[in-house]
Write an enzyme that holds these catalytic residues in place. Structure first.
Site: not given
Length: 490
Positions: A313, A338, A342
């Protein structure tokens, strides 16, 4: 991870001691706001009503089911549990490991974990192929010391199977008060059998940035997570290295599972040449937002980034930005992959919904997500870690001795080999030569030379193994990164 200003997190790989969720929003004044535009973020109270009105039959069905359960279920039904269950069911139906509904208790733990130390084993986990999977143990955490590794699958905790549990439910089983033991049954890719790993829960202090000057004026900064204070800590330590005459910089994000988006963007602004792309986000409709570096000019020294399969991420955002927009070398192994964003809807009762709302792309427009993208960032200089780095040192409470044959013995043999005590074999059979290697280790630590791995021997071996892994001279990937950086110095 360590990360403040009340931002929402970056990788909804839920953490055992610290969680993170990718978001382009910040929380302030009781609301959620877009980081770039300052406008209200995606999820407002009216959005759900609008979505429901678009499918009246479906909503009527939902209301009818609720009414039937409330009026006829023989044992009675709790309103709150019904609503929570409906939301949880909708989220679960998405099949997205990064979209999560948290009840008030879980949400509170999540919020607290972003700002303080807390109790647990110290590992970041995700749900992968229905299994609770380690993304990365935190540096110097009980999980790391016990030998948990990226991609380990935790199948049982203290004899309780995690099969069928949600990620949050599984995390609650693994977490616990300081001093208690989490007895984990673990499946490790490439190894036969089940590993039994005992982890003593503890307070997990949050320190996310460490730095030092290496020989020949090569600066080294390790970022273990992207938290509220990470960008400020990074800025201070970078300036200290620069003031000492740093000629090249190695940034280490191995095992870093992510954190807060504003944190990594702030760090990128200190390193990526001004005006260059740092990140691109793309929503459901295909609309893109480009994040560009605000740095004035560019850094006068070469930069190298260290990554591995535990880099996820936010770590991947930084590595990709430096690789594609700053010409940095990337050393190590392919990263986790990733590549989704969100955002958070907070409800009045303290619960919240984290929902995947966009993809994030590298500066060149590449999607690195493992579920449909290119599955991680490829290093420019691939360097595999030694086999022993994937080993799990013996756990106290697990006796290993002559003529045993098990995965635990195989791990013992790899640990002994890494420590320089040749066990003669690494196939899991505890023979005479393995026993002699154990005795040699015991002798160096002032322990009775029994050749049996008991609690005291296991504890000493854990400490020695972690110390060996932390010695820069034994870090093959770091040494390659340092040499690669030296070659780029003008």
């Amino acid at each position: 991870m360590q990360f403040r200003a009340r931002t929402v997190a970056l990788i909804v790989v839920v953490s055992i001691v610290l969680s993170s969720v990718t978001t382009a929003a910040v929380v302030k004044d009781g609301g959620i706001w877009d980081r770039l535009t300052g406008a209200p973020a995606l999820w407002l109270d009216g959005d759900l009503a609008a979505a429901v009105q678009g499918d009246e039959d479906g909503f009527e069905k939902l209301k009818a089911a609720y009414a039937v359960i409330k009026s006829q279920y023989v044992r009675g039904a709790n309103d709150k549990k019904l609503i929570d269950g409906a939301i949880q069911g909708m989220v679960d139906s998405l099949g997205d490991p990064y979209s999560v509904y948290m009840d008030p208790s879980t949400a509170k733990q999540f919020e607290t974990s972003l700002e303080s130390s807390f109790q647990g084993i110290g590992a970041e986990v995700t749900m992968k192929n229905g299994k609770v999977t380690i993304v990365s143990p935190f540096k110097d955490s009980p999980a790391e010391k016990a030998g948990l590794r990226p991609n380990d699958q935790v199948i049982k905790v203290n004899g309780v199977s995690l099969e069928g549990m949600s990620l949050n439910e599984a995390v609650m089983k693994i977490r616990g008060p300081k001093g208690t033991i989490a007895k984990l049954e673990v499946i490790r890719p490439g190894y036969s059998g089940v590993l039994h790993i005992n982890v003593k829960r503890d307070n997990i202090p949050i320190k996310t940035v460490e730095s030092k000057m290496m020989p020949q004026q090569i600066g080294y900064i390790q970022i273990t997570q992207f938290s509220n204070d990470t960008a400020n800590d990074f800025s201070n330590q970078l300036k200290q290295l620069e003031n000492k005459g740093m000629k090249g910089l190695v940034i280490d994000v191995r095992g870093n599972p992510g954190g807060l988006l504003p944190s990594v963007l702030d760090i990128a602004d200190q390193l990526v040449p001004g005006g260059k792309n740092v990140l691109i986000t793309q929503d459901k409709a295909g609309n893109k937002v480009v994040y560009k570096s605000k740095l004035q000019g560019k850094k006068p020294y070469p930069i190298t980034v260290l990554i591995d399969k535990g880099s996820a991420s936010a770590s991947e955002i930084l590595a990709a930005a430096l690789k594609e927009s700053a010409g940095a070398q990337v050393v190590g192994e392919k990263s986790f992959g990733k590549g989704t964003v969100q955002t958070v809807k907070e409800f009045g009762d303290g619960s919240n919904l984290k929902l995947t709302v966009a993809k994030w792309l590298t500066p060149s427009g590449t999607w690195i997500d493992q579920h449909g993208g290119t599955a991680g960032i490829q290093p420019t200089l691939p360097v595999k870690s030694p086999e022993y780095e994937q080993a799990t040192p013996p756990s106290p409470g697990q006796v290993l001795k002559r003529d045993m044959n098990s995965p635990a013995v195989r791990n013992l043999q790899m640990v002994l080999d890494g420590l320089g005590f040749n066990p003669g074999r690494k196939d899991g059979y505890f023979d005479e030569k393995t026993e002699l290697a154990v005795k040699s280790f015991q002798k160096t630590k002032g322990l009775p030379m029994t050749g049996v791995v008991d609690d005291k021997t296991a504890a000493k071996m854990q400490d020695a193994f972690i110390a060996m892994l932390r010695d820069p001279a034994n870090d093959v990937q770091l040494q390659v990164a340092i040499e690669a950086t030296k070659k780029k110095i003008r």
